[in-house]
Motif scaffolding. Structure first.
Motif, PDB file in Angstrom:
ATOM      1  N   ASN A  81      43.224  23.147  33.698  1.00 17.19           N
ATOM      2  CA  ASN A  81      44.206  23.433  33.106  1.00 17.19           C
ATOM      3  C   ASN A  81      43.840  25.127  33.772  1.00 17.19           C
ATOM      4  OD1 ASN A  81      45.410  24.563  30.670  1.00 17.19           O
ATOM      5  ND2 ASN A  81      43.514  24.359  29.297  1.00 17.19           N
ATOM      6  N   LYS A  82      44.523  25.658  34.158  1.00 14.41           N
ATOM      7  CA  LYS A  82      45.107  26.630  34.551  1.00 14.41           C
ATOM      8  C   LYS A  82      45.351  27.725  33.170  1.00 14.41           C
ATOM      9  CE  LYS A  82      47.046  25.648  39.004  1.00 14.41           C
ATOM     10  NZ  LYS A  82      46.613  23.595  38.419  1.00 14.41           N
ATOM     11  N   ILE A  83      45.531  27.462  32.478  1.00 17.38           N
ATOM     12  CA  ILE A  83      46.236  28.451  30.978  1.00 17.38           C
ATOM     13  C   ILE A  83      44.403  29.374  31.290  1.00 17.38           C
ATOM     14  CG2 ILE A  83      46.057  28.955  28.772  1.00 17.38           C
ATOM     15  CD1 ILE A  83      48.199  26.601  28.707  1.00 17.38           C
ATOM     16  N   VAL A  84      43.513  28.502  31.244  1.00 19.39           N
ATOM     17  CA  VAL A  84      42.257  29.018  30.883  1.00 19.39           C
ATOM     18  C   VAL A  84      40.947  29.137  31.120  1.00 19.39           C
ATOM     19  CG1 VAL A  84      42.193  28.895  27.852  1.00 19.39           C
ATOM     20  CG2 VAL A  84      41.197  26.810  28.977  1.00 19.39           C
ATOM     21  N   GLN A  85      41.394  28.233  32.591  1.00 19.85           N
ATOM     22  CA  GLN A  85      39.865  27.870  33.496  1.00 19.85           C
ATOM     23  C   GLN A  85      40.531  28.335  35.213  1.00 19.85           C
ATOM     24  OE1 GLN A  85      40.220  23.564  33.085  1.00 19.85           O
ATOM     25  NE2 GLN A  85      38.690  23.351  32.076  1.00 19.85           N
ATOM     26  N   THR A 111      38.282  34.236  25.151  1.00 17.90           N
ATOM     27  CA  THR A 111      39.054  34.233  24.342  1.00 17.90           C
ATOM     28  C   THR A 111      38.968  33.561  22.337  1.00 17.90           C
ATOM     29  OG1 THR A 111      40.608  32.746  24.730  1.00 17.90           O
ATOM     30  CG2 THR A 111      41.173  34.563  25.608  1.00 17.90           C
ATOM     31  N   GLY A 112      38.083  32.537  22.980  1.00 22.33           N
ATOM     32  CA  GLY A 112      37.989  31.959  21.250  1.00 22.33           C
ATOM     33  C   GLY A 112      38.881  30.958  20.935  1.00 22.33           C
ATOM     34  N   VAL A 113      40.135  30.793  22.088  1.00 18.96           N
ATOM     35  CA  VAL A 113      40.819  29.271  21.533  1.00 18.96           C
ATOM     36  C   VAL A 113      40.290  27.869  21.285  1.00 18.96           C
ATOM     37  CG1 VAL A 113      41.474  29.239  24.298  1.00 18.96           C
ATOM     38  CG2 VAL A 113      43.417  28.975  22.665  1.00 18.96           C
ATOM     39  N   ALA A 114      40.781  26.938  20.739  1.00 17.75           N
ATOM     40  CA  ALA A 114      40.149  26.051  20.473  1.00 17.75           C
ATOM     41  C   ALA A 114      40.755  24.977  22.419  1.00 17.75           C
ATOM     42  CB  ALA A 114      40.590  25.117  19.689  1.00 17.75           C
ATOM     43  N   MET A 115      40.351  25.288  23.304  1.00 18.72           N
ATOM     44  CA  MET A 115      40.668  24.268  24.426  1.00 18.72           C
ATOM     45  C   MET A 115      39.349  24.085  25.314  1.00 18.72           C
ATOM     46  SD  MET A 115      44.488  26.326  25.806  1.00 18.72           S
ATOM     47  CE  MET A 115      44.932  24.535  26.543  1.00 18.72           C
ATOM     48  N   GLU A 116      39.589  23.156  26.266  1.00 12.43           N
ATOM     49  CA  GLU A 116      37.949  23.254  27.000  1.00 12.43           C
ATOM     50  C   GLU A 116      37.682  23.846  28.310  1.00 12.43           C
ATOM     51  OE1 GLU A 116      36.698  18.499  26.746  1.00 12.43           O
ATOM     52  OE2 GLU A 116      39.408  18.937  26.236  1.00 12.43           O
ATOM     53  N   HIS A 117      36.036  24.085  28.194  1.00 12.62           N
ATOM     54  CA  HIS A 117      35.800  24.899  29.720  1.00 12.62           C
ATOM     55  C   HIS A 117      36.716  26.303  30.134  1.00 12.62           C
ATOM     56  CE1 HIS A 117      34.071  20.707  29.520  1.00 12.62           C
ATOM     57  NE2 HIS A 117      35.551  20.473  29.969  1.00 12.62           N
ATOM     58  N   GLU A 118      36.858  26.988  28.813  1.00 10.80           N
ATOM     59  CA  GLU A 118      37.536  28.199  29.368  1.00 10.80           C
ATOM     60  C   GLU A 118      36.506  29.505  29.964  1.00 10.80           C
ATOM     61  OE1 GLU A 118      39.617  31.839  26.554  1.00 10.80           O
ATOM     62  OE2 GLU A 118      38.000  30.807  25.219  1.00 10.80           O
ATOM     63  N   LYS A 119      37.456  30.023  30.697  1.00  7.71           N
ATOM     64  CA  LYS A 119      36.325  31.112  31.479  1.00  7.71           C
ATOM     65  C   LYS A 119      36.578  32.490  31.006  1.00  7.71           C
ATOM     66  CE  LYS A 119      35.692  28.244  35.032  1.00  7.71           C
ATOM     67  NZ  LYS A 119      34.571  27.035  34.965  1.00  7.71           N
ATOM     68  N   SER A 120      35.350  32.835  31.580  1.00  9.60           N
ATOM     69  CA  SER A 120      35.319  34.549  30.565  1.00  9.60           C
ATOM     70  C   SER A 120      36.303  35.883  31.985  1.00  9.60           C
ATOM     71  CB  SER A 120      33.983  34.703  30.712  1.00  9.60           C
ATOM     72  OG  SER A 120      33.333  34.866  31.722  1.00  9.60           O
ATOM     73  N   GLY A 121      36.788  34.510  32.590  1.00  8.27           N
ATOM     74  CA  GLY A 121      37.175  35.506  33.525  1.00  8.27           C
ATOM     75  C   GLY A 121      35.545  36.928  34.240  1.00  8.27           C
ATOM     76  N   LEU A 122      36.805  38.122  34.581  1.00  8.16           N
ATOM     77  CA  LEU A 122      35.489  39.023  34.989  1.00  8.16           C
ATOM     78  C   LEU A 122      36.097  40.426  35.629  1.00  8.16           C
ATOM     79  CD1 LEU A 122      32.690  39.863  36.653  1.00  8.16           C
ATOM     80  CD2 LEU A 122      33.333  39.366  38.695  1.00  8.16           C
ATOM     81  N   GLY A 162      44.466  46.532  39.875  1.00 13.35           N
ATOM     82  CA  GLY A 162      43.467  44.928  39.662  1.00 13.35           C
ATOM     83  C   GLY A 162      43.152  43.910  41.045  1.00 13.35           C
ATOM     84  N   GLN A 163      42.424  44.826  41.556  1.00 14.23           N
ATOM     85  CA  GLN A 163      42.121  43.979  42.947  1.00 14.23           C
ATOM     86  C   GLN A 163      40.984  44.064  42.701  1.00 14.23           C
ATOM     87  OE1 GLN A 163      45.933  42.594  44.563  1.00 14.23           O
ATOM     88  NE2 GLN A 163      43.997  41.242  45.191  1.00 14.23           N
ATOM     89  N   GLY A 164      39.861  43.755  44.138  1.00 22.02           N
ATOM     90  CA  GLY A 164      38.683  43.816  44.215  1.00 22.02           C
ATOM     91  C   GLY A 164      38.048  42.705  43.643  1.00 22.02           C
ATOM     92  N   PHE A 165      36.855  43.079  42.648  1.00 25.99           N
ATOM     93  CA  PHE A 165      36.300  41.980  41.845  1.00 25.99           C
ATOM     94  C   PHE A 165      37.071  41.641  40.392  1.00 25.99           C
ATOM     95  CE2 PHE A 165      32.379  44.597  44.067  1.00 25.99           C
ATOM     96  CZ  PHE A 165      32.483  43.487  45.042  1.00 25.99           C
ATOM     97  N   ASN A 166      38.116  42.303  40.643  1.00 28.00           N
ATOM     98  CA  ASN A 166      38.664  41.492  38.893  1.00 28.00           C
ATOM     99  C   ASN A 166      39.309  40.543  39.428  1.00 28.00           C
ATOM    100  OD1 ASN A 166      38.591  44.173  37.758  1.00 28.00           O
ATOM    101  ND2 ASN A 166      40.258  45.001  39.180  1.00 28.00           N
ATOM    102  N   LEU A 167      38.722  39.319  38.106  1.00 32.41           N
ATOM    103  CA  LEU A 167      39.775  37.726  37.775  1.00 32.41           C
ATOM    104  C   LEU A 167      40.033  37.677  35.736  1.00 32.41           C
ATOM    105  CD1 LEU A 167      37.416  35.709  39.892  1.00 32.41           C
ATOM    106  CD2 LEU A 167      39.513  36.751  40.190  1.00 32.41           C
ATOM    107  N   VAL A 168      40.858  37.327  36.075  1.00 34.48           N
ATOM    108  CA  VAL A 168      41.328  37.697  34.183  1.00 34.48           C
ATOM    109  C   VAL A 168      41.856  36.133  34.594  1.00 34.48           C
ATOM    110  CG1 VAL A 168      41.551  39.842  33.921  1.00 34.48           C
ATOM    111  CG2 VAL A 168      44.001  38.572  35.023  1.00 34.48           C
TER     112      VAL A 168
END
Length: 641
Positions: free
Chosen positions: A340-344, A436-447, A473-479
């Motif tokens: 689920n690319k929206i949150v994973q 974000t706390g959205v009601a979707m499974e296995h949400e990732k936090s990014g970095l 927006g490069q380097g270690f950044n992940l969203v």
């Protein structure tokens, strides 16, 4: 005569005395006879006590069974005569924000076999296999699973029978002993695979799940949510089973139907998702087999209007259990449909992150909107040269121009002045780098990296040159795409970060509302109003300016504000001489575009990510434009009340 009798008695007495042993005392004989009599009397008394004791126990036990536990044993006896079968409850419907049905139920016809003689009937199975046009080996495999179970427990031989198959079996029941048609509710997806990662799918409960306290009361064979809302809102959607009572004989086989209990349907979920917008986004992502995500959100409430992850899941493949063939095909698909690319999905935000860098710089007083930086196409820092995407350079750039044209050199220098930790603090407040706390499974936090994070993670200090990459927006950044959509909505509404929500209302079978959406504030930028207005003006220029990178998202009658991004996946010098379309797919850059509209009074924010799409302006921006156009077209066509 009397004398004769006396003489006879005396003679007999003397004879008996004469026959006694010489050493026996007559008084002792009298005592022995009395002792024996007492012994027999005592034994008779003890026997009477024992018999009385056992009679008391027997009477007490009879009283306990018939009086004290009479109702319980009556119920058990009745259960030996009356059996019940559970009837699956229809799951609750899933609707869109306008009440349109996305997922409902329909009757599904299965064929089951009740083994009267509790043995496998090969001739019967061959006949059923011929009727159903399936391999007899499949039927035998199902029957083997039920070996050792009572014969009155039905074996499900096949699911999803056609009308012709149902009619044939019903018309030939006399020739098919023990074969019955079972009617169960089946999910219907009115819009195909629409919002498949959000909706999820059902599957048979596993032995491991049966041992979980979360599934207390479930039984083997029950269908449960395995993913998405079907899983997360299982308690709402499930409903309560009904019961079919029947009178059975001594072997447990049905003799007569009795009154039953109807099942209670599950609760309906009305989503905040708009079917039309969702369909628009998914259709455009499916074109040319794109992989990625589209998110649309109401900027002033946090309601999610579009949640599209591409490729979609083929929900019909999961009905009745997905085959090994289809499961392996999804696992080996390079576009990763199971994710689920929206949150994973976690990606470098690329130039969309320049919004964060600009907000931090304005808030910290590092720059003013009028300050200019000269861009010759590169920036020398230490012993390394950092390139701008425009090799010839942009010339002198102020904030508005640098944002509109996405000048890297401008933000290299701004980032250097800020430092990584100050940038990170504003990114976090804007919703990046945390769930974000959205009601979707296995949400990732990014970095969102900081100097402390790198020291903890890599045991090495932060290098100032790394801040330059972070600033663009490069380097270690992940969203995640959802995080970037929330950030955009926060900028649009003036600084309020809302928790994203997707459930508008929950209704019970009697149409009573038992839960509904309420906006929830996660964070506020109460003191950044003027700075956010500067950012808005810059983003308007990025879409509507003559040299803006997001021009392909421009609408005729609606002012759109937005930002493009092209996220470098990996730096490969060997492909520099190739045309972009000739670069292997997995090495191509990701394409971002995030925006909101109307710019001065925002209502909706849209974020688009196309994996390996190369350019945000040419690939992602048109998709966002189509979603916006559909949204405002709906509003214009809405009849006046």
């Amino acid at each position: 005569m009397k004398n004769i009798r006396k003489q006879n008695r005396k003679r007999h007495a003397n004879r008996d005395i004469n026959n006694w042993p010489r050493n026996v005392d007559s008084t002792r004989i009298t005592h022995i006879n009395d002792g024996e009599l007492d012994f027999y009397r005592r034994r008779a008394m003890y026997s009477s006590v024992v018999l009385a004791f056992f009679f008391i126990i027997l009477i007490t036990r009879l009283w306990y069974l018939q009086i004290q536990q009479g109702d319980a044993y009556t119920a058990l006896a009745e259960n030996n005569r009356v059996r019940h079968l559970e009837i699956a409850a229809p799951r609750g419907n899933i609707l869109d924000r306008k009440g349109r049905e996305i997922v409902t139920n329909r009757p599904s016809f299965n064929v089951v076999w009740v083994r009267e003689k509790n043995r496998v009937d090969d001739a019967l199975l061959k006949k059923i296999a011929s009727i159903l046009n399936i391999e007899i080996s499949e039927l035998l495999a199902r029957t083997r699973k039920m070996v050792g179970t009572p014969g009155h427990i039905p074996i499900r031989l096949a699911e999803e029978l056609s009308w012709d198959q149902v009619a044939y079996i019903e018309n030939n029941r006399m020739e098919l002993p023990g074969i019955k048609i079972e009617v169960v509710p089946q999910r219907v997806y009115h819009y195909g695979n629409l919002a498949s990662h959000l909706i999820g799918y059902l599957g048979e409960i596993s032995p491991k799940e049966l041992t979980s306290p979360s599934y207390a009361g479930y039984k083997s064979g029950d269908m449960i949510g395995k993913m998405g809302l079907e899983k997360l809102r299982e308690k709402d959607l499930r409903g309560e089973k009904g019961r079919h009572y029947m009178e059975v004989n001594a072997l447990g086989f049905e003799q007569r139907n009795l009154k039953g209990l109807e099942p209670l349907p599950g609760n309906d979920l009305q989503l905040t998702i708009d079917v039309d917008l969702q369909q628009t986004a998914e259709d455009l992502m499916m074109k040319d087999n794109k992989s990625g995500a589209v998110v649309a959100i109401e900027v002033n409430t946090g309601r999610l209007l579009v949640l599209a992850s591409s490729p979609v899941l083929e929900l019909d493949k999961f009905l009745g259990g997905i085959s090994t063939k289809h499961w392996k095909a999804m696992l080996s698909n390079p576009h990763h449909p199971l994710v689920n690319k929206i949150v994973q999905g976690q990606y470098p935000p690329a130039s969309t992150y320049k919004i964060v860098t600009a907000i931090a710089a304005l808030a910290e007083g590092v720059i003013s909107p009028e300050n200019s930086v000269y861009c010759p196409g590169h920036y020398r820092f230490g012993n390394r040269t950092y390139r701008c995407w425009k090799k010839t350079g942009h010339g002198a750039m102020n904030l508005k121009q640098a944002m509109a044209q996405s000048c890297d050199v401008y933000f290299y220098q701004v980032g250097q002045r800020l430092g990584v930790n100050r940038i990170a603090s504003y990114a976090t407040r804007l919703g990046l780098g945390r769930k974000t706390g959205v009601a979707m499974e296995h949400e990732k936090s990014g970095l969102i990296p900081t100097s402390e994070w790198k020291l903890r993670r890599y045991k090495s200090p932060w290098q100032e040159g790394e801040t330059l990459s972070i600033a663009i927006g490069q380097g270690f950044n992940l969203v995640t795409p959802l995080q970037l959509a929330l950030m955009t909505a926060t900028v649009a509404n003036g600084g309020t970060l809302y928790k994203p929500g997707m459930i508008e209302k929950v209704r019970d079978p009697d149409d009573h509302i038992i839960d509904q959406f309420e906006p929830t504030v996660l964070d506020r930028f109460d003191d950044q109003g003027s700075n956010l207005e500067v950012i808005k003006e810059s983003l308007i220029e990025a879409v509507n300016g003559r040299r803006g990178t997001g021009r392909r998202a421009k609408l005729e009658n609606i002012i759109v504000a937005g930002k493009t991004g092209t996220a470098q996946v990996v730096r490969l010098k060997q492909y520099k001489h190739l045309k972009e379309e000739d670069i292997p797919y997995k090495y191509r850059d990701h394409a971002w575009f995030t925006c909101f509209a109307p710019a001065q009074h925002p209502e909706i924010a849209v974020t688009v990510l196309v994996e390996h799409g190369l350019h945000g302006g040419s690939v992602a921006a048109p998709i966002a434009k189509a979603v916006l156009k559909k949204y405002f077209g709906q509003r214009a066509n809405k009849p006046k009340q």
